[in-house]
Scaffold this motif. Structure first.
Motif, PDB file in Angstrom:
ATOM      1  N   LEU A   1     -55.280 -48.667  59.954  1.00 20.44           N
ATOM      2  CA  LEU A   1     -54.410 -47.724  59.243  1.00 20.44           C
ATOM      3  C   LEU A   1     -53.161 -47.472  60.066  1.00 20.44           C
ATOM      4  CD1 LEU A   1     -53.958 -45.671  56.914  1.00 20.44           C
ATOM      5  CD2 LEU A   1     -55.254 -44.006  58.280  1.00 20.44           C
ATOM      6  N   ILE A   2     -52.006 -47.681  59.446  1.00 20.51           N
ATOM      7  CA  ILE A   2     -50.721 -47.440  60.110  1.00 20.51           C
ATOM      8  C   ILE A   2     -50.015 -46.320  59.355  1.00 20.51           C
ATOM      9  CG2 ILE A   2     -48.513 -48.430  60.811  1.00 20.51           C
ATOM     10  CD1 ILE A   2     -49.960 -51.211  60.594  1.00 20.51           C
TER      11      ILE A   2
ATOM     12  N   SER B   1     -61.726 -37.293  62.072  1.00 21.83           N
ATOM     13  CA  SER B   1     -62.654 -37.858  63.059  1.00 21.83           C
ATOM     14  C   SER B   1     -63.604 -38.864  62.424  1.00 21.83           C
ATOM     15  CB  SER B   1     -63.473 -36.748  63.729  1.00 21.83           C
ATOM     16  OG  SER B   1     -64.305 -36.097  62.777  1.00 21.83           O
ATOM     17  N   LYS B   2     -63.666 -38.884  61.095  1.00 27.68           N
ATOM     18  CA  LYS B   2     -64.526 -39.830  60.399  1.00 27.68           C
ATOM     19  C   LYS B   2     -63.875 -41.199  60.231  1.00 27.68           C
ATOM     20  CE  LYS B   2     -66.952 -36.223  57.799  1.00 27.68           C
ATOM     21  NZ  LYS B   2     -67.367 -35.740  56.450  1.00 27.68           N
ATOM     22  N   VAL B   3     -62.590 -41.292  60.540  1.00 28.72           N
ATOM     23  CA  VAL B   3     -61.888 -42.572  60.426  1.00 28.72           C
ATOM     24  C   VAL B   3     -62.270 -43.438  61.625  1.00 28.72           C
ATOM     25  CG1 VAL B   3     -59.641 -43.715  60.380  1.00 28.72           C
ATOM     26  CG2 VAL B   3     -59.980 -41.558  59.133  1.00 28.72           C
ATOM     27  N   GLU B   4     -62.963 -44.514  61.369  1.00 25.73           N
ATOM     28  CA  GLU B   4     -63.458 -45.366  62.445  1.00 25.73           C
ATOM     29  C   GLU B   4     -62.514 -46.516  62.785  1.00 25.73           C
ATOM     30  OE1 GLU B   4     -67.373 -46.666  61.502  1.00 25.73           O
ATOM     31  OE2 GLU B   4     -68.229 -44.646  61.514  1.00 25.73           O
ATOM     32  N   CYS B   5     -61.655 -46.906  61.859  1.00 28.09           N
ATOM     33  CA  CYS B   5     -60.769 -48.042  62.125  1.00 28.09           C
ATOM     34  C   CYS B   5     -59.636 -47.630  63.073  1.00 28.09           C
ATOM     35  CB  CYS B   5     -60.183 -48.559  60.814  1.00 28.09           C
ATOM     36  SG  CYS B   5     -59.018 -47.440  60.000  1.00 28.09           S
ATOM     37  N   PRO B   6     -59.008 -48.596  63.739  1.00 30.97           N
ATOM     38  CA  PRO B   6     -57.861 -48.284  64.606  1.00 30.97           C
ATOM     39  C   PRO B   6     -56.711 -47.692  63.804  1.00 30.97           C
ATOM     40  CG  PRO B   6     -58.650 -50.518  64.987  1.00 30.97           C
ATOM     41  CD  PRO B   6     -59.333 -50.028  63.757  1.00 30.97           C
TER      42      PRO B   6
ATOM     43  N   ALA C   1     -56.652 -43.699  68.011  1.00 28.08           N
ATOM     44  CA  ALA C   1     -55.281 -43.660  67.512  1.00 28.08           C
ATOM     45  C   ALA C   1     -54.287 -43.782  68.656  1.00 28.08           C
ATOM     46  CB  ALA C   1     -55.022 -42.370  66.739  1.00 28.08           C
ATOM     47  N   ARG C   2     -53.173 -44.376  68.341  1.00 23.02           N
ATOM     48  CA  ARG C   2     -52.063 -44.513  69.286  1.00 23.02           C
ATOM     49  C   ARG C   2     -50.795 -44.020  68.620  1.00 23.02           C
ATOM     50  NH1 ARG C   2     -48.968 -50.085  70.490  1.00 23.02           N
ATOM     51  NH2 ARG C   2     -47.412 -49.317  71.956  1.00 23.02           N
ATOM     52  N   VAL C   3     -49.950 -43.319  69.370  1.00 22.55           N
ATOM     53  CA  VAL C   3     -48.685 -42.802  68.856  1.00 22.55           C
ATOM     54  C   VAL C   3     -47.530 -43.570  69.477  1.00 22.55           C
ATOM     55  CG1 VAL C   3     -47.112 -40.822  68.835  1.00 22.55           C
ATOM     56  CG2 VAL C   3     -49.539 -40.486  68.353  1.00 22.55           C
TER      57      VAL C   3
ATOM     58  N   LEU D   1     -46.412 -54.973  64.747  1.00 20.42           N
ATOM     59  CA  LEU D   1     -46.829 -56.357  64.980  1.00 20.42           C
ATOM     60  C   LEU D   1     -47.776 -56.452  66.169  1.00 20.42           C
ATOM     61  CD1 LEU D   1     -43.538 -58.376  64.363  1.00 20.42           C
ATOM     62  CD2 LEU D   1     -45.435 -58.005  62.795  1.00 20.42           C
ATOM     63  N   GLU D   2     -47.486 -55.720  67.232  1.00 20.13           N
ATOM     64  CA  GLU D   2     -48.374 -55.715  68.392  1.00 20.13           C
ATOM     65  C   GLU D   2     -49.729 -55.109  68.041  1.00 20.13           C
ATOM     66  OE1 GLU D   2     -46.356 -53.654  71.477  1.00 20.13           O
ATOM     67  OE2 GLU D   2     -44.754 -55.165  71.677  1.00 20.13           O
ATOM     68  N   PHE D   3     -49.707 -54.027  67.299  1.00 17.60           N
ATOM     69  CA  PHE D   3     -50.937 -53.360  66.889  1.00 17.60           C
ATOM     70  C   PHE D   3     -51.804 -54.295  66.029  1.00 17.60           C
ATOM     71  CE2 PHE D   3     -52.990 -50.827  63.460  1.00 17.60           C
ATOM     72  CZ  PHE D   3     -53.865 -50.068  64.218  1.00 17.60           C
ATOM     73  N   LEU D   4     -51.206 -54.942  65.055  1.00 20.08           N
ATOM     74  CA  LEU D   4     -51.949 -55.844  64.184  1.00 20.08           C
ATOM     75  C   LEU D   4     -52.482 -57.047  64.950  1.00 20.08           C
ATOM     76  CD1 LEU D   4     -49.674 -55.806  61.005  1.00 20.08           C
ATOM     77  CD2 LEU D   4     -51.900 -54.719  61.262  1.00 20.08           C
TER      78      LEU D   4
END
Length: 255
Positions: A124-125, A194-199, A224-226, A248-251
């Protein structure tokens, strides 16, 4: 664009194949309020950037926007319904799982989609959304009335005037947008994140007064990353080079 019917509502979409021989994971892009797939993702070169990276890119016009069906009942714009449109589009295209990127209102829709259908979202972005995802109902108070004002000159609030001007520039149906504002205004429960498990990747311009500070949002997710987009406001951050590089780096690195 092609169309399909999602629970009785006609939704317009486009499906872009990746450049090159390798077929890689699909990504779905969800635009912001008063925008369209073209304004948010085509004109800013996002589709070009992602297809050149070897990705299948699916874009849609959310209900009430662009070439999708216009509705005038606020109840038709509940975030759950708008998120289900995306899930139904994945079904229509026989896509079992995809990366999802939403901007502003699109980020809210993407978050609701992830909570409702976690098995469909690989990552998720969130662009153009920070702490207001959980601390505010999202679309500014008074925005519906600004969409309904007879003339833009009659609007006193500068932020609301900017939104109205943007809506006029995208040739939006202002009556449909007013209904969308009233139906989509909803703050998400922080405990749900907190239930979101995907990056999760969160990208916000440092001058974005609409999104809110992204820092308080990060610890609410498991992973998560900001990324700050220096010197950009809500509108100018969308096509920023730093934003694109971060995505692009995240994906490329996410499992």
């Amino acid at each position: 664009m092609e169309t399909f019917v999602s629970h009785g509502v006609e939704i317009a979409y486009s499906d872009f194949e990746p450049l090159g021989d390798d077929r890689r994971e699909p990504i779905v892009l969800i635009h912001g309020f008063a925008s369209t797939h073209a304004v948010n993702w085509m004109f800013t070169q996002w589709v070009k950037t992602l297809t050149e990276d070897g990705r299948r890119v699916v874009v849609l016009d959310s209900r009430g926007h662009g070439r999708s069906q216009k509705l005038y009942d606020p109840a038709e714009y509940a975030l759950d319904l708008m998120a289900q449109d995306v899930a139904n589009l994945l079904d229509h295209l026989s896509i079992a799982r995809a990366d999802v990127m939403g901007y502003s209102l699109g980020a809210r829709i993407g978050t609701v989609l992830t909570l409702a259908h976690p098995e469909r979202v690989r990552s998720l972005i969130l662009g153009g959304i920070g702490q207001y995802l959980v601390q505010d109902a999202g679309l500014p108070s008074g925005l519906a009335e600004a969409m309904e004002a007879e003339r833009i000159e009659d609007i006193d609030n500068s932020m609301l005037k900017i939104f109205r001007g943007f809506a006029e520039s995208t040739r939006s149906d202002l009556k449909a947008l007013a209904a969308c504002v009233r139906g989509a205004r909803k703050a998400l429960d922080p405990a749900l994140l907190s239930k979101v498990e995907c990056p999760v990747l969160i990208c916000v311009g440092t001058r974005d007064d609409v999104a809110g500070d992204p820092s308080p949002l990060q610890p609410l997710f498991r992973n998560a990353r900001v990324v700050d987009i220096p010197g950009r406001d809500h509108n100018r951050a969308v096509g920023d080079r730093i934003y694109k590089q971060a995505v692009l780096e995240f994906l490329g690195q996410r499992p």
